[in-house]
Design an enzyme around this catalytic site. Structure first.
Site, PDB file in Angstrom:
ATOM      1  N   GLU A 109      18.426   7.943 -12.658  1.00 44.45           N
ATOM      2  CA  GLU A 109      17.108   8.117 -13.236  1.00 44.45           C
ATOM      3  C   GLU A 109      16.240   9.017 -12.359  1.00 44.45           C
ATOM      4  OE1 GLU A 109      16.923   4.065 -15.899  1.00 44.45           O
ATOM      5  OE2 GLU A 109      15.805   4.074 -14.015  1.00 44.45           O
ATOM      6  N   CYS A 133      18.576  -4.081  -0.613  1.00 41.54           N
ATOM      7  CA  CYS A 133      17.200  -4.540  -0.392  1.00 41.54           C
ATOM      8  C   CYS A 133      16.829  -5.496  -1.526  1.00 41.54           C
ATOM      9  CB  CYS A 133      16.243  -3.353  -0.346  1.00 41.54           C
ATOM     10  SG  CYS A 133      16.580  -2.215   1.028  1.00 41.54           S
ATOM     11  N   CYS A 136      14.410  -4.602  -4.660  1.00 33.98           N
ATOM     12  CA  CYS A 136      14.641  -3.329  -5.352  1.00 33.98           C
ATOM     13  C   CYS A 136      15.647  -3.492  -6.485  1.00 33.98           C
ATOM     14  CB  CYS A 136      15.140  -2.285  -4.352  1.00 33.98           C
ATOM     15  SG  CYS A 136      15.496  -0.674  -5.087  1.00 33.98           S
ATOM     16  N   GLY A 183      19.332   5.159  -4.574  1.00 38.22           N
ATOM     17  CA  GLY A 183      20.194   5.457  -3.441  1.00 38.22           C
ATOM     18  C   GLY A 183      19.464   5.622  -2.123  1.00 38.22           C
ATOM     19  N   GLU A 184      20.241   5.632  -1.042  1.00 39.31           N
ATOM     20  CA  GLU A 184      19.752   5.869   0.319  1.00 39.31           C
ATOM     21  C   GLU A 184      20.142   7.290   0.714  1.00 39.31           C
ATOM     22  OE1 GLU A 184      18.571   6.579   3.685  1.00 39.31           O
ATOM     23  OE2 GLU A 184      17.975   4.542   3.139  1.00 39.31           O
ATOM     24  N   SER A 215      12.850   9.658   2.009  1.00 33.86           N
ATOM     25  CA  SER A 215      12.540   8.267   2.335  1.00 33.86           C
ATOM     26  C   SER A 215      13.819   7.545   2.734  1.00 33.86           C
ATOM     27  CB  SER A 215      11.907   7.575   1.122  1.00 33.86           C
ATOM     28  OG  SER A 215      11.721   6.199   1.374  1.00 33.86           O
ATOM     29  N   SER A 237      10.897   3.178   4.730  1.00 25.69           N
ATOM     30  CA  SER A 237      10.745   1.922   3.998  1.00 25.69           C
ATOM     31  C   SER A 237      10.759   0.779   5.000  1.00 25.69           C
ATOM     32  CB  SER A 237      11.881   1.780   2.976  1.00 25.69           C
ATOM     33  OG  SER A 237      11.812   2.802   2.006  1.00 25.69           O
ATOM     34  N   LEU A 238       9.595   0.432   5.520  1.00 27.89           N
ATOM     35  CA  LEU A 238       9.507  -0.598   6.558  1.00 27.89           C
ATOM     36  C   LEU A 238       9.405  -1.993   5.946  1.00 27.89           C
ATOM     37  CD1 LEU A 238       9.398  -1.047   9.611  1.00 27.89           C
ATOM     38  CD2 LEU A 238       6.902  -0.872   9.468  1.00 27.89           C
ATOM     39  N   HIS A 239       8.354  -2.239   5.193  1.00 33.04           N
ATOM     40  CA  HIS A 239       8.206  -3.428   4.347  1.00 33.04           C
ATOM     41  C   HIS A 239       8.071  -4.762   5.080  1.00 33.04           C
ATOM     42  CE1 HIS A 239       9.041  -0.588   1.254  1.00 33.04           C
ATOM     43  NE2 HIS A 239      10.332  -0.513   1.487  1.00 33.04           N
ATOM     44  N   CYS A 359       7.964   2.377  -8.577  1.00 28.55           N
ATOM     45  CA  CYS A 359       8.729   2.196  -7.342  1.00 28.55           C
ATOM     46  C   CYS A 359       9.537   0.912  -7.383  1.00 28.55           C
ATOM     47  CB  CYS A 359       7.762   2.163  -6.159  1.00 28.55           C
ATOM     48  SG  CYS A 359       8.554   1.938  -4.571  1.00 28.55           S
TER      49      CYS A 359
END
EC number: 2.1.1.192
Length: 388
Positions: A109, A133, A136, A183-184, A215, A237-239, A359
């Site tokens: 997407e 994660c 997500c 994806g990463e 990111s 992406s700390l979160h 997101c």
């Protein structure tokens, strides 16, 4: 297992069999010039073709009128310009567009977010994601494969084709690209970096390096390598304000903890011009998980030595998720604490949530081929970047 970082090479120039054609969307400018050199042509031909491909969104060699007919004929025999096709389009009431794009027998997407002063494209780098994660939607779909260069830059090409090529409309259709889709990105460096090179190239999409953002959730060996490969804006992406919470919601933290991650981040921004000396911190707001004022104070202490701006992201729910969305009042209190410490803090405006384009909501259509042992290894042992 030792970490192996995969870097761009000339693999894209290899044709798998004598009947296959090279997809020119797989080639950055250096590779494109090598391609034309192998055809016995001058390097400037690469620049000509790239200009047609990316400035006009042209995929037909016969339309490239400043290239002689003989060369156009040769190109049709050995090459093609084939971007992935849109198979479904959804439009939000706020103007956001989400495209489901076919990559082989699956879908990724891509999200187009128009604003008054910019138009941002959120691009996917993998079919699914292996990092798991917990907040997500993409991560819950599992992982299938890395996208090729043509499938990454092809998302930008296809979006520009739909919205209107710059040479056709006189207006740049996409001003910003964020590698924040499925994806990463750092687990697909060998394809992501050449794709970003095309985004930055004057004969490609010609974007400023400050307008292309990668990111990452914290694949530290790859982040350490990235700074020697390309200079783009970085978002992390700390979160979470501590390892206890982050271990739970971002499992890769069990291998590369926050201190290790932030050390790598500071190393990257110290040699980056694109970041203007600071990094963007992404922090999803999960109700009574990481959104208390005590967490805000802890986050401020954690980031005191990391030049940054902080984006607070209201969590976007999906079916079966174990979390709740933080209330506006909790987000507001959290934000005020950070600003009292002097941090530039922005609460991200949710866009496209009515079409699941916000997101953390991208899911696509993924056949999960992630082996359970690989998932566990990613959580507790070294990551073999090449194996993912």
């Amino acid at each position: 297992m030792s970490e192996q970082i995969v870097t761009p090479d000339t693999a894209a120039l290899t044709v798998p069999n004598k009947d296959a054609k090279i997809n020119l969307l797989d080639l950055n400018r250096q590779q494109m010039r090598e391609f034309f050199k192998n055809m016995g042509e001058k390097p400037f031909r690469a620049d000509q073709v790239m200009k047609w491909m990316y400035h006009y969104c042209c995929d037909d060699f016969d339309e490239m009128t400043d290239i002689n007919k003989v060369l156009r004929g040769k190109l049709k025999e050995v090459a093609e310009i084939r971007a992935p096709e849109v198979v479904e389009e959804q439009r939000s009431t706020d103007g956001t567009i989400k495209w489901a794009i076919a990559v082989g027998d699956q879908r990724v997407e891509t999200v187009y977010i128009p604003e008054e002063d910019r138009a941002t494209l959120c691009v996917s780098s993998q079919v699914g994601c292996a990092l798991e994660c917990k907040f997500c939607s993409t991560a819950q779909q599992g992982f299938n494969r890395n996208l090729r260069v043509s499938e990454i830059i092809g998302q930008v090409w296809r979006a520009a084709k739909i919205v209107g090529a710059v040479k056709t409309t006189g207006v740049r259709p996409i001003t910003n690209v964020v590698m924040m889709g499925m994806g990463e990105p750092l687990l697909n460096l060998n394809n992501v970096v050449p794709a970003m090179e095309i985004m930055l190239d004057d004969f490609g999409f010609g974007l400023s390096k400050r307008r292309v953002t990668l990111s990452t959730s914290g694949v530290v060996p790859a982040l350490d390598k990235l700074g020697d490969m390309i200079d783009v804006a970085l978002a992390i992406s700390l979160h979470a304000p501590n390892d206890t919470i982050r271990d739970e919601i971002v499992p890769i933290n069990k291998k590369y903890n926050i201190e290790t991650f932030l050390n790598s981040v500071r190393g990257y921004i110290s040699k980056s011009n694109a970041n203007q000396g600071r990094v963007t911190i992404e922090y999803v707001m999960l109700d009574h998980v990481n959104d208390g004022t005590e967490h805000a104070h802890e986050l401020a202490a954690l980031l005191k030595d990391t030049p940054c701006k902080i984006n607070l992201i209201p969590w976007n729910p999906f079916p079966g998720a174990p979390y709740g969305r933080s209330s506006n009042s909790r987000i507001d209190r959290f934000s005020k604490v950070l600003m009292e410490y002097g941090f530039t803090t922005i609460v991200r405006k949710t866009r496209g949530d009515d079409i699941d384009a916000a997101c953390g909501q991208l899911a696509g259509d993924v056949i999960d081929r992630t082996k359970r042992t690989l998932r566990k290894r990613m959580q507790g042992e070294a990551i073999d970047v090449k194996a993912v």
